[in-house]
Structures are given as C-alpha cells and as structure tokens.
Design an enzyme around this catalytic site. Structure first.
Site, PDB file in Angstrom:
ATOM      1  N   ARG A 189     -26.660  22.024   9.660  1.00  0.00           N
ATOM      2  CA  ARG A 189     -26.278  22.143  11.558  1.00  0.00           C
ATOM      3  C   ARG A 189     -25.612  23.467  11.684  1.00  0.00           C
ATOM      4  NH1 ARG A 189     -26.108  15.934  13.792  1.00  0.00           N
ATOM      5  NH2 ARG A 189     -28.281  15.893  13.840  1.00  0.00           N
ATOM      6  N   GLN A 222     -30.873  25.560  14.561  1.00  0.00           N
ATOM      7  CA  GLN A 222     -31.099  24.341  15.378  1.00  0.00           C
ATOM      8  C   GLN A 222     -32.574  23.959  15.726  1.00  0.00           C
ATOM      9  OE1 GLN A 222     -28.999  25.536  18.916  1.00  0.00           O
ATOM     10  NE2 GLN A 222     -26.968  24.640  18.015  1.00  0.00           N
ATOM     11  N   ASP A 240     -34.152  21.433  13.047  1.00  0.00           N
ATOM     12  CA  ASP A 240     -33.573  20.407  12.897  1.00  0.00           C
ATOM     13  C   ASP A 240     -34.494  19.141  13.078  1.00  0.00           C
ATOM     14  OD1 ASP A 240     -31.928  18.189  12.436  1.00  0.00           O
ATOM     15  OD2 ASP A 240     -30.183  19.094  13.698  1.00  0.00           O
ATOM     16  N   SER A 274     -32.400  16.007  14.838  1.00  0.00           N
ATOM     17  CA  SER A 274     -32.173  16.174  16.205  1.00  0.00           C
ATOM     18  C   SER A 274     -33.076  15.751  17.215  1.00  0.00           C
ATOM     19  CB  SER A 274     -31.541  17.651  16.580  1.00  0.00           C
ATOM     20  OG  SER A 274     -30.230  17.668  15.999  1.00  0.00           O
ATOM     21  N   TYR A 313     -21.475  15.465  11.398  1.00  0.00           N
ATOM     22  CA  TYR A 313     -21.495  14.025  11.328  1.00  0.00           C
ATOM     23  C   TYR A 313     -20.307  13.538  11.256  1.00  0.00           C
ATOM     24  CZ  TYR A 313     -26.387  14.955   9.863  1.00  0.00           C
ATOM     25  OH  TYR A 313     -27.634  15.560   9.808  1.00  0.00           O
TER      26      TYR A 313
END
Length: 373
Positions: free
Chosen positions: A121, A126, A129, A132, A229
């Site tokens: 991350r 991004q 991902d 997400s 996380y």
C-alpha cells in the site's frame, strides 16, 4: 508475449480478470491475448466483445497453450494449467495463507505466482490495489444487503399517517469497505455511527457525516499496522471496546462489520451475548465471514437468525456486483503489468519493491518471506 484470460472455476465466482477495454490495451502494448470461451458470461461480457477487442477465443487448453502470463480473479487450480509456458506468471488473488497447498503446487509446477492481494500500500501502487477496489464495492453492497433484510425504511419519512424514524447504522472497521458503507448508508438517509481501532480514522468518520464511537484513554493501537492495516488490539483495549460496543450496539438497527487482519482469522467483534441485546428485526452484515467472521454465529454463504437478529454472511460480496467488480479488477491488473512493461523486452519486468512483495513462487520454490517466516 501471450496473455491468457481464464474462465473462473470457483463456485459462485462471476467476475472475470479482463475486459474488452483491458484486452485492447494489452494488445496495444504488443501482447497477444487469448480468452477462454465463456470467461465473461457472469459479468455480462459476451465472447464476441472480447473477439471484437482483438482477443482469440478458445477452450482452456488452447487459451493456455504457450501462455506467458495467466490472468485470473481467484487462483486457478494448478492442475488445470497444463500447456502454459515454463515459468509462466500466474497473476490473480491467490489467498496465500488460506490456500498454502495451492501455492506449493504452483512452485512445483514451475510457475511464478504473483499474489495481487500482497500489493504494497504505497502511492504508486494504488491503481494496482485489488483489495481496495473490491472492498469499495463490498462496502456499498453490504449496506444494500442490510437494507434488503431490514424490514423498515432507511430514511426518516414524514407522512400524513405519521413519521417513520431513520434507521440507525453502525459500521465497525473503517477501512475502504467501512468508509464506503458509511457513505452509502448516509446517502440512503440513515443515522450512521462508526468505530475503528485506529484513532486516525476518527476524522474520516466525521468528514463523512457519521458519529465516531471510540474507546478513550485506553492503550490499544495508536496508529496503523503494517501496510496501513489494523493490527491486533491489546487485552485492555479489547475489554474497553467490548463494553463500549455493548452499550451502543443495543440501540442499532443495522450493524456492518468489516475488520480483517491479513494472515490471521478475522477478529471477533460481536458476541452472542451482544446480539441478544439487539432488537428483534435488527440486521448484522459480516463482511469478514469468509475469514472466520467478526460475528459469533455468522455462517459463510447464508443468512441466519439468532435471537431474532438476522446475520448476513454472503460470500464474495464484491463478486455479487460482477460487472463493475470485473471492470475494476481488470484495470488493477492492467495498471500493474503495464507499469512494468519493457518495450524492448516486450514483457513486464518487475522491480524489487513490488516484485518481491507479491511474488510467492519462482524457479520451483516458495520465495515470499511472509510465507517462509
């Protein structure tokens, strides 16, 4: 460079790892793309659309023959990959901790397995991902699932026959899924509150117009765990949170839980005793049910009633929005591979930061430190 796009074999999996949009983009990079017939059916993508985008359609054997990169949503059965090129990349969500035997089989087959859920991350990753993109849809769908099971309206309604009170929604876990759940419940007119073990999320909750419910002055988790996380809570924090949640949850109509800890069972957030304090007709949606569940009594793949409260435990929630989930997943894979595409070599060449993070197997061995530790 041949890229193979496979039809998913897992029960109930309607997503597909590529779309006509990404097929065109891969071909523009100089690759050839072969698609297994029927791969997009569950996501409302016809074979003809892949063909029009320039892909070659065929059965699984023809699709895999000589393939250098194999794309999937869930990790394909290693036994079904015969014919792929030696050292072929398997690029998918591979569930490394839950399906370790399959990872070992990838190594034994000489494949280079790349777990997209291990994507670090960091800012430049991004757009790659998958967690997400899929969690965002899952958070949205969780609210709709809760609304479908709830026997009342969400918004306050003032009518000639009287006033209907707004539903009260409590979101536990404010990651990507939780934030989308808050936003969706707010759009539907509910009164929303939320909690998380990470104090930094309080401002995000308030920014979305929800009420933050936080344990104060108890040592727990001051910041985020590795990779953004949440980590595990201290015993003192767990006790304080349980007391706070117990007093709050009894007043809620719908509770949505989203807490996950990578590589470990989902943390237990709601006990049977807490469920018993909720009003009959209330609803709990457990988005972590496939990882062991945040809610005592939740059943993966089912909706059960405990103490008059419905507990929703749908599997593969993002996959229940297959068309949009596939479009986002496919873009994640394209963004990943195209970012490392070497025009001279005619193939992607990974760097250490991302390559070492997501690579599970190479040259016949399991190489990822998270699996070796």
């Amino acid at each position: 460079m041949k890229i193979a796009l496979l039809k998913e074999q897992a029960t109930g999996e309607n997503r597909v790892a590529g779309t006509p949009e990404t097929v065109k983009k891969f071909i523009a990079l100089g690759a050839t793309v072969s698609v297994e017939a029927g791969a997009g059916a569950g996501a409302a993508i016809a074979d003809a659309q892949f063909a029009d985008a320039g892909a070659t359609l065929g059965d699984r054997a023809a699709t895999l023959a000589g393939a250098h990169i194999v794309l999937g949503v869930q990790g394909p059965d290693p036994a079904s990959l015969a014919g792929a090129a030696p050292g072929a990349w398997i690029v998918a969500s591979l569930n490394p901790f839950g399906e370790r035997a399959r990872v070992d089989a990838y190594a034994a087959g000489g494949f280079e397995a790349l777990a997209m859920e291990f994507m670090p991350r960091i800012t430049r990753a991004q757009s790659m991902d998958i967690l997400s993109s899929q969690s965002n849809l899952a958070g949205y769908k969780a609210v709709l699932d809760g609304a479908a099971e709830y026997g009342r309206a969400f918004p306050m309604m003032m009518t000639a026959a009287g006033t209907v009170s707004a539903a009260r929604v409590f979101v536990m876990g404010v990651g990507v899924a939780g934030l989308q759940a808050i936003a969706t419940a707010r759009r539907l007119g509910a009164q929303v509150s939320a909690t998380d073990v990470r104090s930094a999320t309080k401002e995000q909750i308030q920014w979305l117009g929800a009420e933050p419910i936080f344990v104060e002055n108890v040592k727990g988790i001051e910041g985020e765990g590795a990779g953004g996380y949440a980590g595990e809570m201290s015993p003192e924090y767990q006790a304080a949170q349980a007391e706070l949640v117990s007093s709050h949850i009894a007043k809620q109509d719908i509770v949505i839980t989203t807490a996950l800890i990578p590589g470990r069972p989902a943390p237990r957030l709601i006990s049977d005793a807490q469920i018993a304090t909720m009003r009959p007709g209330s609803v709990i949606v457990d988005l972590a049910v496939e990882a062991g569940g945040n809610v005592e009594g939740a059943v993966a793949g089912d909706v059960v009633t405990v103490h008059g409260v419905k507990i929703v435990g749908h599997r593969n929630v993002a996959g229940r929005l297959a068309a949009d989930a596939s479009a986002l997943f496919a873009r994640n894979l394209f963004n990943f591979l195209s970012a490392f595409w070497d025009k001279e070599a005619g193939k992607p060449v990974l760097d250490e930061e991302i390559g070492d993070a997501i690579r599970l197997t190479k040259d016949g061995a399991v190489v990822n430190p998270r699996l070796l530790g």
